[in-house]
Scaffold this motif. Sequence first.
Motif, PDB file in Angstrom:
ATOM      1  N   PHE A  96       0.836  -1.200   0.000  1.00  0.00           N
ATOM      2  CA  PHE A  96       0.000   0.000   0.000  1.00  0.00           C
ATOM      3  C   PHE A  96       0.874   1.254   0.000  1.00  0.00           C
ATOM      4  O   PHE A  96       0.646   2.186  -0.783  1.00  0.00           O
ATOM      5  CB  PHE A  96      -0.925   0.005   1.216  1.00  0.00           C
ATOM      6  N   GLY A  97       1.859   1.280   0.883  1.00  0.00           N
ATOM      7  CA  GLY A  97       2.746   2.432   0.959  1.00  0.00           C
ATOM      8  C   GLY A  97       3.468   2.693  -0.345  1.00  0.00           C
ATOM      9  O   GLY A  97       3.540   3.836  -0.822  1.00  0.00           O
ATOM     10  N   LEU A  98       3.999   1.637  -0.961  1.00  0.00           N
ATOM     11  CA  LEU A  98       4.707   1.785  -2.233  1.00  0.00           C
ATOM     12  C   LEU A  98       3.782   2.265  -3.346  1.00  0.00           C
ATOM     13  O   LEU A  98       4.135   3.144  -4.133  1.00  0.00           O
ATOM     14  CB  LEU A  98       5.369   0.463  -2.625  1.00  0.00           C
ATOM     15  N   ALA A 139       1.543   6.219  -7.106  1.00  0.00           N
ATOM     16  CA  ALA A 139       0.337   6.592  -7.838  1.00  0.00           C
ATOM     17  C   ALA A 139      -0.366   7.823  -7.270  1.00  0.00           C
ATOM     18  O   ALA A 139      -0.953   8.592  -8.021  1.00  0.00           O
ATOM     19  CB  ALA A 139      -0.642   5.422  -7.865  1.00  0.00           C
ATOM     20  N   ARG A 140      -0.377   7.973  -5.971  1.00  0.00           N
ATOM     21  CA  ARG A 140      -1.080   9.065  -5.292  1.00  0.00           C
ATOM     22  C   ARG A 140      -2.573   9.062  -5.572  1.00  0.00           C
ATOM     23  O   ARG A 140      -3.236  10.084  -5.475  1.00  0.00           O
ATOM     24  CB  ARG A 140      -0.504  10.431  -5.673  1.00  0.00           C
ATOM     25  N   ARG A 141      -3.108   7.919  -5.959  1.00  0.00           N
ATOM     26  CA  ARG A 141      -4.558   7.776  -6.156  1.00  0.00           C
ATOM     27  C   ARG A 141      -5.088   7.003  -4.966  1.00  0.00           C
ATOM     28  O   ARG A 141      -5.064   5.776  -4.942  1.00  0.00           O
ATOM     29  CB  ARG A 141      -4.872   7.043  -7.449  1.00  0.00           C
ATOM     30  N   GLY A 142      -5.573   7.707  -3.994  1.00  0.00           N
ATOM     31  CA  GLY A 142      -5.964   7.107  -2.728  1.00  0.00           C
ATOM     32  C   GLY A 142      -7.042   6.045  -2.822  1.00  0.00           C
ATOM     33  O   GLY A 142      -6.931   4.995  -2.211  1.00  0.00           O
ATOM     34  N   ARG A 195      -8.471   0.558  -1.895  1.00  0.00           N
ATOM     35  CA  ARG A 195      -9.296  -0.623  -2.196  1.00  0.00           C
ATOM     36  C   ARG A 195      -8.420  -1.868  -2.320  1.00  0.00           C
ATOM     37  O   ARG A 195      -8.732  -2.925  -1.763  1.00  0.00           O
ATOM     38  CB  ARG A 195     -10.089  -0.406  -3.490  1.00  0.00           C
ATOM     39  N   LEU A 196      -7.299  -1.741  -3.004  1.00  0.00           N
ATOM     40  CA  LEU A 196      -6.379  -2.875  -3.143  1.00  0.00           C
ATOM     41  C   LEU A 196      -5.772  -3.263  -1.799  1.00  0.00           C
ATOM     42  O   LEU A 196      -5.549  -4.439  -1.519  1.00  0.00           O
ATOM     43  CB  LEU A 196      -5.279  -2.541  -4.150  1.00  0.00           C
ATOM     44  N   TYR A 197      -5.502  -2.279  -0.959  1.00  0.00           N
ATOM     45  CA  TYR A 197      -4.982  -2.549   0.387  1.00  0.00           C
ATOM     46  C   TYR A 197      -5.984  -3.348   1.204  1.00  0.00           C
ATOM     47  O   TYR A 197      -5.636  -4.350   1.825  1.00  0.00           O
ATOM     48  CB  TYR A 197      -4.653  -1.219   1.071  1.00  0.00           C
TER      49      TYR A 197
END
Length: 129
Positions: free
Chosen positions: A31-33, A38-41, A46-48
């Motif tokens: 998630f951090g990477l 991407a900077r698309r929260g 959602r993936l996190y």
Amino acid sequence: MKGIIEAVGAALDVAGVLVIAVGTVVASVVFGLRWVRARRGADVYRLYRQGVGRAILLGLELLVAADIIRTVAVSPTFESVGVLAVIVAVRTFLSFSLQVELEGRLPWQPSPAPAGVRPTPGRPAPSEG
């Protein structure tokens, strides 16, 4: 024999907890990477959640297996089986809820066709075959 069964149950407990802990850490690092790149929260978050949810699902499966092994194989009293039933019911509900949240559909609903794939009339979609 009871000692072996207890050891297997304890090993599965440890494995379940480790899967949840390591899976959550890995999902957090990923998630951090992704967030830094991407900077698309919304997409990254959602993936996190999906990564953490998958780790929890697998960990819960191992914990349920450990409970079943210890309860049924070591001390199959009516009370212990009742406690097991409650534990399995709660963990099954959690697993079901997580799976619905991860996939966005109920388990008995068909999977959506992959992007760009249209089912041919008269033929089942790729997910139905």
